[in-house]
Design a protein around this motif. Sequence first.
Motif, mmCIF file in Angstrom:
data_model
loop_
_atom_site.group_PDB
_atom_site.id
_atom_site.type_symbol
_atom_site.label_atom_id
_atom_site.label_comp_id
_atom_site.label_asym_id
_atom_site.label_seq_id
_atom_site.Cartn_x
_atom_site.Cartn_y
_atom_site.Cartn_z
ATOM 1 N N ARG A 84 0.821 -1.111 -0.017
ATOM 2 C CA ARG A 84 0.016 0.080 0.156
ATOM 3 C C ARG A 84 1.150 1.328 0.118
ATOM 4 N NH1 ARG A 84 -2.779 -3.495 3.450
ATOM 5 N NH2 ARG A 84 -1.929 -2.180 5.355
ATOM 6 N N ILE A 85 1.986 1.179 0.654
ATOM 7 C CA ILE A 85 2.947 2.373 0.854
ATOM 8 C C ILE A 85 3.511 2.791 -0.627
ATOM 9 C CG2 ILE A 85 5.084 3.261 1.689
ATOM 10 C CD1 ILE A 85 4.247 1.892 4.283
ATOM 11 N N ILE A 86 4.057 1.698 -1.191
ATOM 12 C CA ILE A 86 4.589 1.653 -2.456
ATOM 13 C C ILE A 86 3.629 2.235 -3.721
ATOM 14 C CG2 ILE A 86 5.713 0.256 -4.360
ATOM 15 C CD1 ILE A 86 7.033 -1.531 -2.356
ATOM 16 N N PHE A 87 2.625 1.634 -3.565
ATOM 17 C CA PHE A 87 1.293 2.050 -4.682
ATOM 18 C C PHE A 87 1.085 3.409 -4.241
ATOM 19 C CE2 PHE A 87 0.559 -2.502 -5.484
ATOM 20 C CZ PHE A 87 0.849 -2.660 -6.873
ATOM 21 N N GLY A 88 0.939 3.922 -3.138
ATOM 22 C CA GLY A 88 0.713 5.381 -2.626
ATOM 23 C C GLY A 88 1.737 6.067 -3.349
ATOM 24 N N ILE A 89 3.068 5.797 -3.125
ATOM 25 C CA ILE A 89 3.884 6.773 -3.764
ATOM 26 C C ILE A 89 4.215 6.567 -5.276
ATOM 27 C CG2 ILE A 89 6.663 6.864 -3.975
ATOM 28 C CD1 ILE A 89 6.818 5.685 -0.952
ATOM 29 N N VAL A 90 3.978 5.498 -5.788
ATOM 30 C CA VAL A 90 4.002 5.079 -7.292
ATOM 31 C C VAL A 90 2.880 5.807 -7.929
ATOM 32 C CG1 VAL A 90 3.638 3.455 -9.152
ATOM 33 C CG2 VAL A 90 5.032 2.897 -6.960
ATOM 34 N N LEU A 129 -1.887 8.332 2.979
ATOM 35 C CA LEU A 129 -0.786 8.806 3.659
ATOM 36 C C LEU A 129 0.566 8.878 2.959
ATOM 37 C CD1 LEU A 129 -1.520 7.727 7.575
ATOM 38 C CD2 LEU A 129 -1.721 10.120 6.452
ATOM 39 N N SER A 130 0.823 7.738 2.657
ATOM 40 C CA SER A 130 2.334 7.747 1.697
ATOM 41 C C SER A 130 1.966 8.384 0.540
ATOM 42 C CB SER A 130 2.299 6.262 1.434
ATOM 43 O OG SER A 130 1.369 5.655 0.569
ATOM 44 N N ALA A 131 0.913 8.443 -0.106
ATOM 45 C CA ALA A 131 0.618 9.375 -1.437
ATOM 46 C C ALA A 131 0.578 10.632 -1.105
ATOM 47 C CB ALA A 131 -0.750 8.927 -2.080
ATOM 48 N N THR A 132 0.022 11.279 0.024
ATOM 49 C CA THR A 132 0.135 12.609 0.299
ATOM 50 C C THR A 132 1.592 13.057 0.614
ATOM 51 O OG1 THR A 132 -1.975 12.209 1.463
ATOM 52 C CG2 THR A 132 -0.794 14.456 2.047
ATOM 53 N N LEU A 133 2.335 12.106 1.276
ATOM 54 C CA LEU A 133 3.636 12.563 1.579
ATOM 55 C C LEU A 133 4.539 12.547 0.293
ATOM 56 C CD1 LEU A 133 5.890 12.988 3.747
ATOM 57 C CD2 LEU A 133 6.108 10.466 3.857
ATOM 58 N N ALA A 134 4.185 11.375 -0.475
ATOM 59 C CA ALA A 134 4.698 11.716 -1.855
ATOM 60 C C ALA A 134 4.365 12.913 -2.679
ATOM 61 C CB ALA A 134 4.714 10.424 -2.695
ATOM 62 N N ALA A 135 3.128 13.188 -2.625
ATOM 63 C CA ALA A 135 2.902 14.456 -3.426
ATOM 64 C C ALA A 135 3.472 15.714 -2.828
ATOM 65 C CB ALA A 135 1.306 14.447 -3.283
ATOM 66 N N VAL A 136 3.534 15.612 -1.411
ATOM 67 C CA VAL A 136 4.094 16.869 -0.706
ATOM 68 C C VAL A 136 5.593 17.030 -1.262
ATOM 69 C CG1 VAL A 136 4.723 17.962 1.297
ATOM 70 C CG2 VAL A 136 2.391 17.097 1.120
ATOM 71 N N ILE A 137 6.204 15.834 -1.242
ATOM 72 C CA ILE A 137 7.762 15.676 -1.673
ATOM 73 C C ILE A 137 7.961 16.116 -2.963
ATOM 74 C CG2 ILE A 137 10.010 14.309 -1.702
ATOM 75 C CD1 ILE A 137 8.648 12.883 0.537
ATOM 76 N N ASN A 138 7.018 15.566 -4.082
ATOM 77 C CA ASN A 138 7.180 16.065 -5.451
ATOM 78 C C ASN A 138 7.100 17.560 -5.520
ATOM 79 O OD1 ASN A 138 7.966 13.278 -6.180
ATOM 80 N ND2 ASN A 138 5.466 12.560 -6.625
ATOM 81 N N HIS A 139 5.919 18.014 -4.969
ATOM 82 C CA HIS A 139 5.586 19.565 -5.111
ATOM 83 C C HIS A 139 6.905 20.303 -4.697
ATOM 84 C CE1 HIS A 139 1.564 18.537 -6.265
ATOM 85 N NE2 HIS A 139 1.266 19.755 -6.539
ATOM 86 N N VAL A 140 7.535 19.965 -3.460
ATOM 87 C CA VAL A 140 8.710 20.448 -2.940
ATOM 88 C C VAL A 140 9.763 20.504 -3.740
ATOM 89 C CG1 VAL A 140 10.152 20.805 -0.987
ATOM 90 C CG2 VAL A 140 7.409 20.630 -0.619
#
Length: 616
Positions: A84-90, A129-140
């Motif tokens: 689930r974490i991997i798919f959220g990040i991917v 959560l992992s997707a939100t974190l990934a989206a925030v990191i991508n944006h930043v």
Amino acid sequence: MKEKLHMLFPIFSNLEDKIKVILTKDYEDSDKYMMIISSVLLLITVGISSIPNSMYLFGLITGGILFALSFIAYKFFKGTMISRIIFGIVLMSYPSIMIIQNSGMIEMHFAYFILAATLARYKDLTALLSATLAAVINHVLFTYLQLSNVQMNGEVIMYFSYGCSWEITLLHIVMFALEAILLTFIIYSSIAQFILAERLKIQSDETLNKITQEQKENEVIINSTLSVVTEVKAGIMTRRIEGSTSNESVNSLKNLLNEMLENLEKLLGEDLNKLSDVLSKYSQRDFLAKLDSKTSGEVGNKIIEMHDMITEILQTNQEDGITLQNSSIQLTENVSTLSNNATSQAASLEETAASIDEITSNIQQTNQKAQEMSTISNDTKSSANEGQKLADDTAKAMDEINDTVININESISVIDQIAFQTNILSLNAAVEAATAGEAGKGFAVVAQEVRNLATRSAEAAKEIKNLVENATAKANNGKQISTKMIDGFTHLEAKISNTNALIDDVTNAAKEQSIGMTQISDAINQLDSFTQQNAAIADKTKEIAIETNTIASRVVQNVDKNSFEGKDTKRKIEEKQDFVQKEVIREVTKEKVTKKTSPIKKEITEKVDTDEWESF
């Protein structure tokens, strides 16, 4: 609050194992969908998204890396938090690639929101959560790269096509955070509904399985019950209802039926057919059939006891019947002899008594006739004396008659004179009446009647005179006869005195004979009465003996109709039975003993009939 947080990460909450398994299966299905979405995104990044700036190689390399991560997550970590974490990040990384390929096209940022909503497929907040974190990191990260003018293949990396700033990046992060919060509520509701639905499904499945299992168990019990009932109908009591069920009512019914069958088996035995067969044989008088006391139950044991009792009764009846039959045959023979002897003795005594009665009767008649003769003789003597006296009286009466006749003649003369004078007076009266004329007619009639009476008186006096004269002649003749009678009576008195002496002797002898014969007759009659009573009792006893023999024969015959243990098959009483039957026939056809007149009676009767007494 803690429970709500646990609901956002249900795999770690205190859920039922079945729900956790179902939830894990749902995670696996969600990973499958995410793998499909990752494949589609790979095609987009390699194909459509690469067309505007011909960034095929960039799309292939970056998309290939993301797809590889997706494959690793699906292949090795399917259904786990790692996948689930991997798919959220991917899924949050694909939009960044497509934004770079299209030079920061602002529309491509919508993919973040779309793919973030796709992650709500997971009933878990980990992927979001992992997707939100990934989206925030991508944006930043990409905002920093763009603002730092970092180039790739000679061109500056573009994350925003215009107005790139940290404010815009923050705005995007805030918007994405708002979407993440909204999706969090959606995921929470989805998880709650999913858990509730699964719980309901599990409960319904459990209920259905329970009902199905209970139905199967009930079918087993019902089939077993039908089988048992069929065997019970056939008379077999050994089978029991098998199976068990969670239905307490059915179990109670099964237990009650089994207890009933157990009680029936104890009461009726294992096989009712054996009871029926044995009772059927008993009804046909066959008591040789037996039951096994171990398998016959209480009723069978009672039937066994009844069989033993009936067998004992039949054996006793047979023994008693044979004994009674033999005894009654002997009794019949003895009583028959006694009856015949008594009958013969009674006949002889009856003849003797009849003869003695006749002799006594004749003696009594002789005595009676002797007494009558004595009485007649005495009467004759008295009559002779009286006759002599009467003859004397007659002679005297004759003399008196003569005197009376003389007086009568004189009276008749007076009457004749009176009649003559009356006749004259009547003539004078007639003359006077004629002189009187019409007034004297009545007196003339009276005078005529007086004259008639005077005439008749004269005639009567004449007739009386003739009768008196005749009576005088006869009186004189009677006087002569009376004299002769006096002489005869004197001679008769002497003869009667001699006859009285002889009659007294005969009378005294007849009295003594009559007294002796009366005593003998009384004794014989009494003996005859006793003998007759004995003969009657002997006949009655014989009838009773014959009837007893018949009853005994019937008892033995009824017993012989039965088959039982100890039955004596060697008895031979046919001859005795024939004898009894002959005796019965003889008794039925035997003529009654009639009284016979003995030769003595005949002789005496003839003698009495021929004897005659002389008359004097």
